[in-house]
Design a protein around this motif. Structure first.
Motif, PDB file in Angstrom:
ATOM      1  N   LEU A   1       0.833  -1.193   0.000  1.00 57.99           N
ATOM      2  CA  LEU A   1       0.000   0.000   0.000  1.00 57.99           C
ATOM      3  C   LEU A   1       0.868   1.243   0.000  1.00 57.99           C
TER       4      LEU A   1
ATOM      5  N   GLU B   1       5.887   2.991  -1.099  1.00 62.44           N
ATOM      6  CA  GLU B   1       4.991   1.875  -0.829  1.00 62.44           C
ATOM      7  C   GLU B   1       5.521   1.069   0.349  1.00 62.44           C
TER       8      GLU B   1
ATOM      9  N   GLU C   1      -2.886   5.508   0.711  1.00 61.80           N
ATOM     10  CA  GLU C   1      -3.877   4.427   0.807  1.00 61.80           C
ATOM     11  C   GLU C   1      -4.022   3.963   2.253  1.00 61.80           C
TER      12      GLU C   1
ATOM     13  N   ARG D   1      -5.991   6.581   4.225  1.00 59.45           N
ATOM     14  CA  ARG D   1      -7.433   6.536   3.953  1.00 59.45           C
ATOM     15  C   ARG D   1      -8.114   5.375   4.677  1.00 59.45           C
ATOM     16  N   LYS D   2      -7.391   4.286   4.870  1.00 55.89           N
ATOM     17  CA  LYS D   2      -7.955   3.133   5.577  1.00 55.89           C
ATOM     18  C   LYS D   2      -8.059   3.383   7.077  1.00 55.89           C
TER      19      LYS D   2
END
Length: 125
Positions: free
Chosen positions: A38, A81, A42, A45-46
């Motif tokens: 991720l 990432e 990302e 946002r989770k």
């Protein structure tokens, strides 16, 4: 990688493991990374309740402990990432057990679990 002393009293290995995933966010980050690589955004946002600063701090600690791998891509803007390392992946049964326990005991385990987000929030990762 930090060294945790596991050559002590019988409870020390548990203490050392909990030290690796301590706090509100490390276990949640590890949970989300079980679904694969991720990007920072990302992950953020989770976990809408985490600040950018706290996410950065927790990711750095997880990386220092050897649980998370960080890859920076030479792009503009830079892309970073994160993914579980082999050691981080070995915590999958522990994280899954924590999730299952919470789902099974939410109604009886007091206000912390009763106030927690629904299980669907973290499902499917």
């Amino acid at each position: 990688m930090k060294r945790h002393n596991v050559d002590c009293a019988p409870g020390c290995p548990v203490e050392a493991t909990l030290d690796l995933i301590d706090g509100k966010w490390k276990g949640v980050i590890l949970f989300h990374l079980q679904g694969g690589r991720l990007r920072f955004g990302e992950l953020r946002r989770k976990m809408p309740g985490i600040t950018q600063r706290m996410l950065t701090k927790q990711l750095r600690a997880l990386e220092e402990d050897g649980l998370v791998l960080r890859e920076v891509f030479a792009e503009v803007p830079p892309r970073v990432e994160y993914e579980l390392s082999e050691l981080g992946e070995s915590l999958r049964p522990v994280i899954d057990a924590l999730r299952r326990w919470a789902e099974e005991h939410r109604a009886r385990a007091g206000t912390a679990l009763a106030a927690a987000a629904p299980a669907e929030t973290h499902a499917g990762a």
